[in-house]
Structure formats: structure tokens, C-alpha cells
Design a protein around this motif. Structure first.
Motif, PDB file in Angstrom:
ATOM      1  N   LEU A   1       2.310  -0.796   3.047  1.00 50.95           N
ATOM      2  CA  LEU A   1       3.197  -0.615   1.713  1.00 50.95           C
ATOM      3  C   LEU A   1       1.968  -0.411   0.360  1.00 50.95           C
ATOM      4  O   LEU A   1       2.009   0.776  -0.313  1.00 50.95           O
ATOM      5  CB  LEU A   1       4.669  -1.110   1.338  1.00 50.95           C
ATOM      6  CG  LEU A   1       5.614  -0.991   2.270  1.00 50.95           C
ATOM      7  CD1 LEU A   1       6.467  -2.173   2.049  1.00 50.95           C
ATOM      8  CD2 LEU A   1       6.656   0.479   1.998  1.00 50.95           C
ATOM      9  N   ASN A   2       1.437  -1.275  -0.181  1.00 53.75           N
ATOM     10  CA  ASN A   2       0.045  -1.145  -0.674  1.00 53.75           C
ATOM     11  C   ASN A   2      -0.330  -0.088  -0.882  1.00 53.75           C
ATOM     12  O   ASN A   2      -0.825   0.161  -1.968  1.00 53.75           O
ATOM     13  CB  ASN A   2      -0.177  -2.948  -1.337  1.00 53.75           C
ATOM     14  CG  ASN A   2      -0.467  -3.246  -2.353  1.00 53.75           C
ATOM     15  OD1 ASN A   2      -0.129  -2.495  -2.999  1.00 53.75           O
ATOM     16  ND2 ASN A   2      -1.931  -3.349  -2.385  1.00 53.75           N
ATOM     17  N   LYS A   3      -1.043  -0.242   0.402  1.00 51.54           N
ATOM     18  CA  LYS A   3      -2.081   0.906   0.665  1.00 51.54           C
ATOM     19  C   LYS A   3      -1.676   2.247   0.086  1.00 51.54           C
ATOM     20  O   LYS A   3      -2.547   2.564  -0.022  1.00 51.54           O
ATOM     21  CB  LYS A   3      -2.722   0.272   1.942  1.00 51.54           C
ATOM     22  CG  LYS A   3      -3.806   1.426   2.554  1.00 51.54           C
ATOM     23  CD  LYS A   3      -4.245   0.962   3.684  1.00 51.54           C
ATOM     24  CE  LYS A   3      -3.567   1.691   5.215  1.00 51.54           C
ATOM     25  NZ  LYS A   3      -3.681   1.209   6.883  1.00 51.54           N
ATOM     26  N   ASN A   4      -0.298   2.666   0.652  1.00 51.38           N
ATOM     27  CA  ASN A   4       0.326   3.472   0.162  1.00 51.38           C
ATOM     28  C   ASN A   4       0.549   3.945  -0.877  1.00 51.38           C
ATOM     29  O   ASN A   4       0.904   5.246  -2.002  1.00 51.38           O
ATOM     30  CB  ASN A   4       1.013   3.933   1.737  1.00 51.38           C
ATOM     31  CG  ASN A   4       0.097   4.330   2.754  1.00 51.38           C
ATOM     32  OD1 ASN A   4      -0.005   5.294   3.447  1.00 51.38           O
ATOM     33  ND2 ASN A   4       1.030   3.122   4.016  1.00 51.38           N
ATOM     34  N   GLY A   5       0.510   3.504  -1.833  1.00 47.85           N
ATOM     35  CA  GLY A   5       1.185   3.612  -3.228  1.00 47.85           C
ATOM     36  C   GLY A   5       2.267   2.979  -3.760  1.00 47.85           C
ATOM     37  O   GLY A   5       2.282   3.534  -4.957  1.00 47.85           O
ATOM     38  N   PHE A   6       3.303   1.683  -2.274  1.00 46.36           N
ATOM     39  CA  PHE A   6       4.214   1.873  -3.296  1.00 46.36           C
ATOM     40  C   PHE A   6       4.012   0.624  -3.486  1.00 46.36           C
ATOM     41  O   PHE A   6       4.436  -0.702  -2.785  1.00 46.36           O
ATOM     42  CB  PHE A   6       4.985   1.898  -1.650  1.00 46.36           C
ATOM     43  CG  PHE A   6       5.520   2.758  -1.188  1.00 46.36           C
ATOM     44  CD1 PHE A   6       6.274   4.671  -2.410  1.00 46.36           C
ATOM     45  CD2 PHE A   6       4.427   3.331  -0.456  1.00 46.36           C
ATOM     46  CE1 PHE A   6       6.571   5.142  -2.001  1.00 46.36           C
ATOM     47  CE2 PHE A   6       4.873   5.059  -0.165  1.00 46.36           C
ATOM     48  CZ  PHE A   6       6.270   6.204  -0.776  1.00 46.36           C
TER      49      PHE A   6
END
Length: 261
Positions: free
Chosen positions: A163-168
Motif C-alpha cells: 500500500l505504501n509503495k503504491n501511494g496509499f
């Protein structure tokens, strides 16, 4: 998970008690005039189970527990039921419960060599293995829970990383925060730490662990920092959490799951 452990504990206690009764019944039959010490009431002794009717069911259940919880003792447990290999002679030293159930008696020149009473040591050895499981189970329960808990945490932290890697960032940080809170609660539970609040937050759990000397000062401060990062993800602030901050939170939670046990 808790229900599974409770089931194991209940099964161990039930099988241990039944094993003790079966062993006592056999001993009383083998030495009817002897005074035998035991923990049972007079009523229990009057109603001791018939060994030949109840042993097979007990053995099957007990063997399943041994194979799951202490597999290194499975061969020993089996050997008291049936011999490991072919026997040249049936002697007192290798007489087993299967011999007892068949009523095997060996005579030589009209004299009794060995008979069903020789199975008493075998059933006592099996009972001892099962009764020893109670202590073994309680001592290893901590390790079992910890391993399962760590595996689940790793999977969920990987999902937070995605999630963090994808901007969330907020979603990833909130997930990591929930995992941290759950881990601290599990540590409190394992160490029987008393909590004042019904629904404690990270700070409450952290303070309780420090007060109980489970977490040292450095860990307590680190968890405080992780709690601040989690709050930044959960609550609308002047600035949004950055990918680096959420990454720090996730790695911090991972560290705590490996070091605060």
C-alpha cells in the motif's frame, strides 16, 4: 487460535485422567491385596473403567496428541502398545499392551513365564508420557503462539508495504498501527499484564509493558515514536504522512514483533 489451545489443554487433561484410571485399574487387578496410593476418591475407584473396553479408544486419542505435540516421543509411545520389531521370545521386559488385550500368557514346562500383569509398566509409561504433556504443552504454548503470531504479522506488514509503495500512505500507516496495537496487546496477554482500560490504545499498552518491566526504556520510547507516526496516519494533520515516515513505521513494527516478545 485461543480456542485451539484450550481444546488441546482440555484433551490433555481428560486423557491424562483417564490414563491414570486405566493404569490404576490394571495395577489393582495385578496386585489385588496391595495398598496403592492414588489421587482418586472411593467413588472414583469403585467406578474405574474396564481396561479392555476403554484402552483402545484412549490409546488412539493419546497417540494423536503425542504425534502432534511431541513427535519425538511417538515411537516410544507406540512401542508400549506393540513391539517395535519381531521378538524371539515374549518376556516381561518386552510385554506390551497389545499382548495384554489378547490375554497373551507364556508358560514353560508348566510354569508361568509372563502374563497380562506384565503390561502394568507399559500402560504406566504411556500415562507418564501423556501426563508429562501438560507441563510440556504449557511451556511450549508461548513459543507456538509467538511463531504463529509472527507469521501472520509478517504477511500483513508486507501488505502494508505494498500500500505504501503504491501511494496509499494513510491506509498503510493505519494498517501498521493496528498491527502494532495487536502485537502489544498479545505481549501483555502472554505476560499476564493487567490493563486498566477496556480498550487500551498503543500508549496505554506501551506504558503497561514498561511498568511491568517487559519493555525497557529504549523500547518504550521507540514505541512512543511509532505511536506518533501512527497518529499522523490516522488523524488529519497539517501535513500528510510521507512514504518515508510510513516506511519507518512499518519497519519499526516489524522490529517490535521480533524483539518485544
Amino acid at each position: 487460535m485461543a480456542n485451539t489451545f484450550e481444546r488441546y489443554a482440555n484433551d490433555i487433561n481428560r486423557l491424562s485422567e483417564l490414563g491414570a484410571k486405566l493404569a490404576l485399574k490394571m495395577q489393582m487387578e495385578a496386585t489385588p491385596n496391595a495398598k496403592i496410593s492414588h489421587p482418586f476418591s472411593e467413588e472414583d475407584v469403585k467406578n474405574l473403567p474396564d481396561v479392555r473396553s476403554n484402552y483402545q479408544g484412549w490409546y488412539s486419542e493419546a497417540l494423536a496428541l503425542v504425534s502432534q505435540l511431541i513427535p519425538e516421543r511417538e515411537e516410544d509411545f507406540r512401542s508400549y502398545y506393540a513391539p517395535k520389531g519381531a521378538r524371539k521370545d515374549i518376556l516381561y521386559s518386552n510385554y506390551t499392551m497389545s499382548d495384554y488385550l489378547r490375554g497373551t500368557t507364556i508358560m514353560r514346562y508348566g510354569d508361568l513365564v509372563v502374563g497380562p500383569t506384565a503390561a502394568v509398566p507399559a500402560i504406566f509409561q504411556q500415562f507418564n508420557i501423556i501426563s508429562g504433556l501438560a507441563n510440556r504443552f504449557s511451556s511450549t504454548l508461548y513459543d507456538i503462539k509467538t511463531l504463529l503470531h509472527a507469521d501472520l504479522m509478517d504477511d500483513e506488514l508486507e501488505a502494508a508495504e505494498e500500500l505504501n509503495k503504491n501511494g496509499f500512505q494513510r491506509g498503510a500507516g493505519a494498517m501498521a498501527g493496528v498491527l502494532l496495537e495487536g502485537h502489544l496487546a498479545a505481549v501483555c496477554d502472554r505476560h499476564k499484564v493487567t490493563l486498566r482500560k477496556k480498550d487500551p490504545a498503543i500508549s496505554d499498552l506501551n506504558d503497561a509493558l514498561k511498568a511491568a518491566s517487559i519493555a525497557d526504556v529504549a523500547q518504550w520510547r521507540f514505541i512512543q515514536h511509532l505511536g506518533d507516526l501512527r497518529n499522523k496516519c490516522d488523524h488529519k494533520k497539517a501535513s500528510d504522512p510521507t512514504k518515508e515516515e510510513v516506511g519507518e513505521l512499518i519497519e519499526g513494527v516489524r522490529k517490535m514483533t521480533k524483539t518485544l516478545l
